[in-house]
Design a protein around this motif. Structure first.
Motif, PDB file in Angstrom:
ATOM      1  N   ASP A 274       0.832  -1.219   0.000  1.00  0.00           N
ATOM      2  CA  ASP A 274       0.000   0.000   0.000  1.00  0.00           C
ATOM      3  C   ASP A 274       0.859   1.258   0.000  1.00  0.00           C
ATOM      4  OD1 ASP A 274      -2.356  -1.440  -0.043  1.00  0.00           O
ATOM      5  OD2 ASP A 274      -2.506  -1.544   2.132  1.00  0.00           O
ATOM      6  N   ARG A 275       1.932   1.258   0.764  1.00  0.00           N
ATOM      7  CA  ARG A 275       2.840   2.421   0.753  1.00  0.00           C
ATOM      8  C   ARG A 275       3.505   2.577  -0.610  1.00  0.00           C
ATOM      9  NH1 ARG A 275       5.044   4.545   6.097  1.00  0.00           N
ATOM     10  NH2 ARG A 275       3.757   3.538   7.666  1.00  0.00           N
ATOM     11  N   SER A 276       3.761   1.467  -1.298  1.00  0.00           N
ATOM     12  CA  SER A 276       4.422   1.561  -2.611  1.00  0.00           C
ATOM     13  C   SER A 276       3.511   2.205  -3.645  1.00  0.00           C
ATOM     14  CB  SER A 276       4.875   0.180  -3.099  1.00  0.00           C
ATOM     15  OG  SER A 276       3.828  -0.552  -3.705  1.00  0.00           O
ATOM     16  N   ILE A 277       2.208   2.113  -3.406  1.00  0.00           N
ATOM     17  CA  ILE A 277       1.254   2.705  -4.354  1.00  0.00           C
ATOM     18  C   ILE A 277       1.257   4.229  -4.197  1.00  0.00           C
ATOM     19  CG2 ILE A 277      -1.214   2.812  -4.961  1.00  0.00           C
ATOM     20  CD1 ILE A 277      -1.282  -0.226  -4.077  1.00  0.00           C
ATOM     21  N   THR A 278       1.470   4.708  -2.972  1.00  0.00           N
ATOM     22  CA  THR A 278       1.498   6.172  -2.780  1.00  0.00           C
ATOM     23  C   THR A 278       2.894   6.756  -2.976  1.00  0.00           C
ATOM     24  OG1 THR A 278       1.578   5.727  -0.420  1.00  0.00           O
ATOM     25  CG2 THR A 278      -0.526   6.463  -1.281  1.00  0.00           C
ATOM     26  N   ASN A 279       3.944   5.963  -2.781  1.00  0.00           N
ATOM     27  CA  ASN A 279       5.299   6.511  -2.902  1.00  0.00           C
ATOM     28  C   ASN A 279       6.267   5.515  -3.549  1.00  0.00           C
ATOM     29  OD1 ASN A 279       7.566   8.039  -2.670  1.00  0.00           O
ATOM     30  ND2 ASN A 279       7.655   8.040  -0.432  1.00  0.00           N
ATOM     31  N   PRO A 280       6.100   5.268  -4.858  1.00  0.00           N
ATOM     32  CA  PRO A 280       6.916   4.226  -5.507  1.00  0.00           C
ATOM     33  C   PRO A 280       8.421   4.496  -5.472  1.00  0.00           C
ATOM     34  CG  PRO A 280       5.222   5.072  -7.010  1.00  0.00           C
ATOM     35  CD  PRO A 280       5.153   5.899  -5.778  1.00  0.00           C
ATOM     36  N   LEU A 281       8.821   5.759  -5.553  1.00  0.00           N
ATOM     37  CA  LEU A 281      10.262   6.054  -5.657  1.00  0.00           C
ATOM     38  C   LEU A 281      11.049   5.568  -4.443  1.00  0.00           C
ATOM     39  CD1 LEU A 281      11.243   9.533  -7.123  1.00  0.00           C
ATOM     40  CD2 LEU A 281      12.005   7.244  -7.792  1.00  0.00           C
ATOM     41  N   GLU A 282      10.451   5.711  -3.267  1.00  0.00           N
ATOM     42  CA  GLU A 282      11.131   5.237  -2.047  1.00  0.00           C
ATOM     43  C   GLU A 282      11.489   3.754  -2.201  1.00  0.00           C
ATOM     44  OE1 GLU A 282      13.004   6.315   0.976  1.00  0.00           O
ATOM     45  OE2 GLU A 282      11.611   7.800   0.172  1.00  0.00           O
ATOM     46  N   PHE A 283      10.633   3.012  -2.902  1.00  0.00           N
ATOM     47  CA  PHE A 283      10.845   1.569  -3.102  1.00  0.00           C
ATOM     48  C   PHE A 283      11.971   1.315  -4.100  1.00  0.00           C
ATOM     49  CE2 PHE A 283       7.405  -0.578  -0.753  1.00  0.00           C
ATOM     50  CZ  PHE A 283       6.847   0.566  -0.199  1.00  0.00           C
ATOM     51  N   VAL A 284      12.082   2.223  -5.084  1.00  0.00           N
ATOM     52  CA  VAL A 284      13.183   2.092  -6.051  1.00  0.00           C
ATOM     53  C   VAL A 284      14.507   2.367  -5.337  1.00  0.00           C
ATOM     54  CG1 VAL A 284      14.176   2.986  -8.197  1.00  0.00           C
ATOM     55  CG2 VAL A 284      11.686   2.762  -7.966  1.00  0.00           C
ATOM     56  N   TYR A 285      14.530   3.415  -4.513  1.00  0.00           N
ATOM     57  CA  TYR A 285      15.784   3.755  -3.816  1.00  0.00           C
ATOM     58  C   TYR A 285      16.238   2.588  -2.929  1.00  0.00           C
ATOM     59  CZ  TYR A 285      15.092   8.627  -5.266  1.00  0.00           C
ATOM     60  OH  TYR A 285      14.919   9.762  -5.995  1.00  0.00           O
ATOM     61  N   THR A 286      15.373   2.201  -1.996  1.00  0.00           N
ATOM     62  CA  THR A 286      15.829   1.183  -1.032  1.00  0.00           C
ATOM     63  C   THR A 286      15.932  -0.202  -1.661  1.00  0.00           C
ATOM     64  OG1 THR A 286      15.118   2.336   0.957  1.00  0.00           O
ATOM     65  CG2 THR A 286      15.143  -0.063   1.074  1.00  0.00           C
ATOM     66  N   ASN A 287      14.883  -0.624  -2.354  1.00  0.00           N
ATOM     67  CA  ASN A 287      14.836  -2.030  -2.784  1.00  0.00           C
ATOM     68  C   ASN A 287      15.744  -2.305  -3.990  1.00  0.00           C
ATOM     69  OD1 ASN A 287      12.953  -1.988  -0.792  1.00  0.00           O
ATOM     70  ND2 ASN A 287      11.226  -2.666  -2.029  1.00  0.00           N
ATOM     71  N   VAL A 288      15.863  -1.321  -4.873  1.00  0.00           N
ATOM     72  CA  VAL A 288      16.693  -1.565  -6.062  1.00  0.00           C
ATOM     73  C   VAL A 288      18.102  -0.992  -5.837  1.00  0.00           C
ATOM     74  CG1 VAL A 288      16.881  -1.324  -8.565  1.00  0.00           C
ATOM     75  CG2 VAL A 288      14.610  -1.422  -7.494  1.00  0.00           C
ATOM     76  N   ILE A 289      18.193   0.322  -5.642  1.00  0.00           N
ATOM     77  CA  ILE A 289      19.525   0.941  -5.525  1.00  0.00           C
ATOM     78  C   ILE A 289      20.243   0.439  -4.271  1.00  0.00           C
ATOM     79  CG2 ILE A 289      20.738   3.164  -5.285  1.00  0.00           C
ATOM     80  CD1 ILE A 289      18.461   4.341  -7.049  1.00  0.00           C
ATOM     81  N   GLY A 290      19.502   0.328  -3.177  1.00  0.00           N
ATOM     82  CA  GLY A 290      20.114  -0.186  -1.939  1.00  0.00           C
ATOM     83  C   GLY A 290      20.693  -1.584  -2.155  1.00  0.00           C
ATOM     84  N   THR A 291      19.953  -2.441  -2.853  1.00  0.00           N
ATOM     85  CA  THR A 291      20.438  -3.810  -3.106  1.00  0.00           C
ATOM     86  C   THR A 291      21.684  -3.776  -3.985  1.00  0.00           C
ATOM     87  OG1 THR A 291      18.197  -4.685  -2.890  1.00  0.00           O
ATOM     88  CG2 THR A 291      19.790  -6.070  -4.068  1.00  0.00           C
ATOM     89  N   VAL A 292      21.674  -2.941  -5.024  1.00  0.00           N
ATOM     90  CA  VAL A 292      22.840  -2.872  -5.921  1.00  0.00           C
ATOM     91  C   VAL A 292      24.061  -2.320  -5.162  1.00  0.00           C
ATOM     92  CG1 VAL A 292      23.754  -1.905  -8.076  1.00  0.00           C
ATOM     93  CG2 VAL A 292      21.386  -2.696  -7.973  1.00  0.00           C
ATOM     94  N   ASN A 293      23.843  -1.367  -4.262  1.00  0.00           N
ATOM     95  CA  ASN A 293      24.962  -0.869  -3.443  1.00  0.00           C
ATOM     96  C   ASN A 293      25.591  -2.004  -2.634  1.00  0.00           C
ATOM     97  OD1 ASN A 293      24.804   1.797  -4.269  1.00  0.00           O
ATOM     98  ND2 ASN A 293      23.480   2.437  -2.585  1.00  0.00           N
ATOM     99  N   LEU A 294      24.747  -2.847  -2.056  1.00  0.00           N
ATOM    100  CA  LEU A 294      25.274  -3.964  -1.248  1.00  0.00           C
ATOM    101  C   LEU A 294      26.007  -4.976  -2.134  1.00  0.00           C
ATOM    102  CD1 LEU A 294      22.125  -4.505   1.014  1.00  0.00           C
ATOM    103  CD2 LEU A 294      24.352  -3.705   1.822  1.00  0.00           C
ATOM    104  N   LEU A 295      25.439  -5.248  -3.317  1.00  0.00           N
ATOM    105  CA  LEU A 295      26.094  -6.187  -4.242  1.00  0.00           C
ATOM    106  C   LEU A 295      27.475  -5.664  -4.639  1.00  0.00           C
ATOM    107  CD1 LEU A 295      23.029  -6.945  -6.561  1.00  0.00           C
ATOM    108  CD2 LEU A 295      24.213  -8.651  -5.151  1.00  0.00           C
ATOM    109  N   ASN A 296      27.550  -4.364  -4.962  1.00  0.00           N
ATOM    110  CA  ASN A 296      28.840  -3.765  -5.349  1.00  0.00           C
ATOM    111  C   ASN A 296      29.853  -3.876  -4.227  1.00  0.00           C
ATOM    112  OD1 ASN A 296      28.553  -2.912  -7.961  1.00  0.00           O
ATOM    113  ND2 ASN A 296      27.537  -0.999  -7.372  1.00  0.00           N
ATOM    114  N   ALA A 297      29.403  -3.541  -3.024  1.00  0.00           N
ATOM    115  CA  ALA A 297      30.331  -3.538  -1.888  1.00  0.00           C
ATOM    116  C   ALA A 297      30.832  -4.956  -1.613  1.00  0.00           C
ATOM    117  CB  ALA A 297      29.639  -2.955  -0.662  1.00  0.00           C
TER     118      ALA A 297
END
Ligand code: NAD
Ligand code: DAU
Length: 349
Positions: free
Chosen positions: A90-113
């Motif tokens: 439900d939160r992703s429906i009102t604020n999708p970008l927050e989900f892109v930052y944490t779930n996608v970019i955050g995951t890629v940051n961890l993979l890189n590190a």
């Protein structure tokens, strides 16, 4: 300590149960909990283990690449169990970008590190990504999701989790990063933030508030007790095959309306109310946009390969959950009043 394991999101619902299991079961592992402490992160979930010699909390944001790189350089973790995420559809429906930052970019940051500190020797290293059955999309009345089901996410949340799963596999295929992924169904149990269906209903029944059921209530989910998910994560972490995916489920499908009615009956008994009292609180409300009709997991692979089967029935798990919420008033009122968030702001800013 024989292994340094970073668990991300361990102040959250599932992560806190995973961290507790690892801290207690593996005294020779050092467990690091990296968490931003969003509205869903709550260190009260870990009070009983916070002073354990093999546990350390680190406050931080996985979206901050330089912070993550420095942390990995300094601590040189042997393994990552990645649970940190924005997790509410439900939160992703009102604020999708927050989900892109944490779930996608955050995951890629961890993979890189992880890739950067392990690149000279991948042996005995593991990046474990904890994902969801929602990446597979929606089922009709028949069928089950297997590990080979094509991805078909519908909500911004599931799209962001699907994207993160693809990145994890891409780092395995491209760089040889040792990874494993699991996709689990709906969890329930102690410490569940009370805006998801089961804890919300427990809270509202207790306080005689309406129980909002989306649409006609015929949506179907498979439910797994959170401690059983933690047990499955332990198995996959230690014995899952490099590069593989494991579906985790509870063999326990429920239509939302039947689940809510079952919960009402159980709560009537626990609260000493006449049976039927709480059911009157059920209120059908506007549907969730893009609501997936049915999720159902084929958990044969993890059962056959790793011997996983849920340790409690739904009736047992639901009763344990209700008992926990009824005897943890302080946790519930801190979470619902936002007191703990004020505390964190004062404590850390
Ligand atoms: P949750 O929302 O309760 O907890 C998420 C945790 O991540 C919180 O402690 C939060 O503070 C932390 N976090 C969020 N953004 C962060 C950031 N940018 N940096 C660092 N920490 C951050 O979630 P949950 O229900 O415990 O789910 C945990 C994981 O399991 C998620 O990846 C979710 O997709 C997955 N999952 C959940 C379920 C379920 O039913 N809850 C089922 C299957 C899979
Ligand atoms: O399937 C796994 C997923 O389960 C996880 O990946 C997510 O992180 C987790 O939040 C959960 O997602 P759901 O959307 O299924 O959970 P939620 O508790 O929000 O909703 C469960 C079902 O109940 C769903 O069909 C929507 C419905 N619902 C939910 C709420 C909050 C209602 O009918 N009323 C409500 O008030």
């Amino acid at each position: 300590m024989s292994k340094k394991i970073l668990i991300t999101g361990a102040a959250g619902f599932i992560g806190s149960h995973v961290a507790r299991l690892f801290v207690i079961k593996y005294p020779d592992y050092k467990i690091y909990n990296l968490d931003k402490l969003t509205y869903a992160g709550n260190l009260e979930n870990l009070k009983d283990i916070e002073n354990s010699p093999n546990y350390q909390f680190i406050k931080g944001d996985i979206v901050d690449a330089s912070f993550i790189n420095n942390l990995f350089e300094t601590e040189r973790f042997d393994a990552v169990i990645h649970l940190a995420a924005e997790s509410h559809v439900d939160r992703s429906i009102t604020n999708p970008l927050e989900f892109v930052y944490t779930n996608v970019i955050g995951t890629v940051n961890l993979l890189n590190a992880a890739k950067n500190i392990w690149k000279d020797d991948f042996s005995n290293k593991r990046f474990y990504h904890v994902s969801t059955d929602e990446v597979y999309g929606a089922l009709g009345a028949e069928g089950l999701f297997t590990e080979d089901t094509s991805y078909d996410p519908h909500s911004p949340y599931s799209a962001s989790k699907a994207s993160s799963d693809h990145f994890v596999r891409a780092y395995h295929d491209t760089y040889g990063l040792p990874i494993v992924i699991s996709n689990c169904s709906n969890n329930y149990g102690p410490n569940h933030f009370p805006e998801k269906l089961i804890p919300l209903c427990i809270y509202n029944i207790k306080n005689n508030k309406p129980l909002p059921v989306y649409g006609d209530g015929k949506y179907t989910r498979d439910w797994l007790y959170v401690i059983d998910h933690a047990i499955a994560i332990d198995l996959v972490f230690h014995s899952g095959k490099n590069g593989d995916t494991y579906n985790i489920g509870g063999f326990n499908e429920w239509q939302n309306i039947d689940l809510v009615k079952t919960l009402c009956k159980l709560m009537d008994i626990k609260l000493g109310r006449e049976i039927g009292t709480s059911e009157k609180l059920i209120t059908f409300v506007k549907d969730r946009p893009g609501h997936d009709l049915r999720y159902a997991i084929d958990a044969t692979k993890i059962n056959k390969e790793l011997g996983f089967y849920p340790s409690v029935t739904f009736e047992q798990g639901l009763e344990k959950t209700v008992d926990w919420y009824l005897s943890n008033d302080e946790w519930l009122s801190n979470v619902t009043s936002g007191n703990y968030q004020k505390y964190y702001q004062e404590q850390y800013n």
